[in-house]
Write a protein that holds these residues in place. Structure first.
Motif, short mmCIF file in Angstrom:
data_model
loop_
_atom_site.label_atom_id
_atom_site.label_comp_id
_atom_site.label_asym_id
_atom_site.label_seq_id
_atom_site.Cartn_x
_atom_site.Cartn_y
_atom_site.Cartn_z
N ILE A 115 26.66 22.13 33.69
CA ILE A 115 28.25 22.34 33.39
C ILE A 115 28.43 23.74 32.82
O ILE A 115 29.45 24.26 33.20
N MET A 116 27.38 24.37 32.22
CA MET A 116 27.52 25.73 32.06
C MET A 116 27.81 26.66 33.42
O MET A 116 28.60 27.56 33.31
N ALA A 117 27.17 26.31 34.34
CA ALA A 117 27.05 27.05 35.41
C ALA A 117 28.18 26.70 36.17
O ALA A 117 28.92 27.82 36.77
N ARG A 118 28.81 25.62 36.11
CA ARG A 118 30.34 25.22 36.73
C ARG A 118 31.48 26.15 36.06
O ARG A 118 32.17 26.55 36.82
N SER A 119 30.95 26.06 34.68
CA SER A 119 32.18 26.85 34.07
C SER A 119 32.12 28.44 34.19
O SER A 119 33.14 28.94 34.64
N GLU A 120 30.96 28.88 34.47
CA GLU A 120 30.87 30.35 34.93
C GLU A 120 31.23 30.59 36.39
O GLU A 120 32.05 31.61 36.62
N ASP A 121 31.17 29.74 37.32
CA ASP A 121 31.67 29.75 38.45
C ASP A 121 33.23 29.82 38.55
O ASP A 121 33.86 30.53 39.30
N GLN A 122 33.72 28.83 37.68
CA GLN A 122 35.34 28.65 37.33
C GLN A 122 35.77 29.90 36.80
O GLN A 122 36.88 30.35 37.62
N VAL A 123 35.28 30.47 35.84
CA VAL A 123 35.87 31.83 35.35
C VAL A 123 35.78 32.88 36.38
O VAL A 123 36.69 33.61 36.60
N ALA A 124 34.76 32.98 37.26
CA ALA A 124 34.54 34.16 38.19
C ALA A 124 35.62 33.75 39.32
O ALA A 124 36.35 34.93 39.88
N MET A 125 35.92 32.48 39.91
CA MET A 125 36.88 32.23 40.83
C MET A 125 38.19 32.62 40.36
O MET A 125 38.94 33.43 40.70
N ASN A 126 38.44 32.29 38.94
CA ASN A 126 39.84 32.66 38.42
C ASN A 126 40.02 34.08 38.07
O ASN A 126 41.24 34.83 38.36
N GLU A 127 38.97 35.03 37.98
CA GLU A 127 39.15 36.45 37.95
C GLU A 127 39.40 36.96 39.24
O GLU A 127 40.19 37.89 39.51
N LYS A 128 38.85 36.16 40.33
CA LYS A 128 38.83 36.65 41.74
C LYS A 128 40.35 36.65 42.13
O LYS A 128 40.74 37.35 42.65
N VAL A 129 40.97 35.26 41.68
CA VAL A 129 42.25 35.16 42.08
C VAL A 129 43.31 36.16 41.43
O VAL A 129 44.23 36.56 42.07
N VAL A 130 43.04 36.20 40.24
CA VAL A 130 43.99 37.22 39.40
C VAL A 130 43.80 38.65 40.02
O VAL A 130 44.80 39.18 40.28
N ASP A 131 42.40 38.88 40.22
CA ASP A 131 42.45 40.27 41.00
C ASP A 131 43.15 40.35 41.98
O ASP A 131 43.86 41.54 42.55
N MET A 132 43.19 39.33 43.13
CA MET A 132 43.86 39.22 44.18
C MET A 132 45.27 39.35 44.17
O MET A 132 46.05 40.12 44.89
N VAL A 133 45.77 38.69 43.33
CA VAL A 133 47.58 38.66 42.89
C VAL A 133 47.85 39.98 42.60
O VAL A 133 48.65 40.64 43.05
N VAL A 134 47.11 40.69 41.65
CA VAL A 134 47.31 41.93 41.00
C VAL A 134 47.19 42.96 42.26
O VAL A 134 48.28 43.85 42.30
N ASP A 135 46.37 42.94 43.21
CA ASP A 135 46.20 43.92 44.33
C ASP A 135 47.33 43.63 45.14
O ASP A 135 48.06 44.65 45.57
N ARG A 136 47.88 42.40 45.42
CA ARG A 136 48.80 42.31 46.42
C ARG A 136 50.16 42.80 45.64
O ARG A 136 51.15 43.34 46.38
N TYR A 137 50.34 42.58 44.38
CA TYR A 137 51.58 43.12 43.65
C TYR A 137 51.65 44.54 43.67
O TYR A 137 52.68 45.24 43.96
N LYS A 138 50.52 45.19 43.48
CA LYS A 138 50.38 46.48 43.53
C LYS A 138 50.50 47.37 44.81
O LYS A 138 51.41 48.17 44.98
N LYS A 139 50.23 46.53 46.04
CA LYS A 139 50.56 46.93 47.31
C LYS A 139 52.00 47.04 47.64
O LYS A 139 52.44 47.52 48.07
N ALA A 140 52.50 45.64 47.07
CA ALA A 140 54.09 45.30 47.43
C ALA A 140 54.77 46.53 46.78
O ALA A 140 55.80 46.72 47.20
N MET A 141 54.36 46.89 45.34
CA MET A 141 55.30 47.76 44.74
C MET A 141 55.13 49.27 45.56
O MET A 141 55.98 49.98 45.41
N GLU A 142 53.95 49.58 46.09
CA GLU A 142 53.58 50.80 46.54
C GLU A 142 54.63 51.07 47.95
O GLU A 142 55.07 51.95 48.34
N GLU A 143 54.67 49.78 48.54
CA GLU A 143 55.45 49.49 49.76
C GLU A 143 56.96 49.70 49.70
O GLU A 143 57.76 50.19 50.65
N SER A 144 57.57 49.46 48.47
CA SER A 144 58.75 49.31 48.25
C SER A 144 59.56 50.37 47.61
O SER A 144 59.02 51.58 47.48
#
Length: 144
Positions: A115-144
């Motif tokens: 269960i600890m392994a699953r927790s760490e994998d979930q934390v990593a996945m959440n961080e990856k999703v957040v990073d992707m959203v932030v990157d897309r937001y930054k890119k959209a802001m640069e293009e506008s």
């Protein structure tokens, strides 16, 4: 690794030292009088973490492949080593007097690491999703 999980794992690591000490000593009674020992409270702690994380994490609908995160992969290795140790512990109990509290604790360890392994994998996945959203937001802001 998340700070919460690091703290939980450190607590379990200390308990494992006491477990090892008790089964390694030639005089278990003497060890028990002079050291901290594993109790059912320790097993209940593992079970509380398992229950808490199971309720918080997404339901498992397929096999889990280790390696979604480095910490998760390492915890899966801990789980498999723990399973092997549990089998050896059962053999050890056949010829040695072992307190039932130790047996219960060892029995729960591999589920805890899973269960600890699953927790760490979930934390990593959440961080990856957040990073992707932030990157897309930054890119959209640069293009506008």
């Amino acid at each position: 690794m998340s700070a919460d999980n690091r703290k939980i794992l450190q607590r379990v690591e200390y308990r494992m030292f006491f477990l090892q000490g008790e089964i390694a000593t030639e005089e278990p009674e003497k060890f028990r009088k002079q050291s901290t020992i594993i109790t059912d409270e320790d097993t209940h702690y593992l079970e509380s973490i398992i229950d808490k994380y199971t309720a918080e994490l997404p339901k498992v609908t397929s096999f889990i492949l280790p390696g979604s995160s480095c910490a998760g992969a390492q915890l899966h290795v801990c789980r498999t080593v723990c399973r092997r140790a549990e089998r050896q512990f059962v053999s050890f109990m056949e010829s040695n007097d072992v307190r039932p509290e130790l047996e219960r604790y060892v029995n729960r360890l591999s589920d805890f690491f899973y269960i600890m392994a699953r927790s760490e994998d979930q934390v990593a996945m959440n961080e990856k999703v957040v990073d992707m959203v932030v990157d897309r937001y930054k890119k959209a802001m640069e293009e506008s």
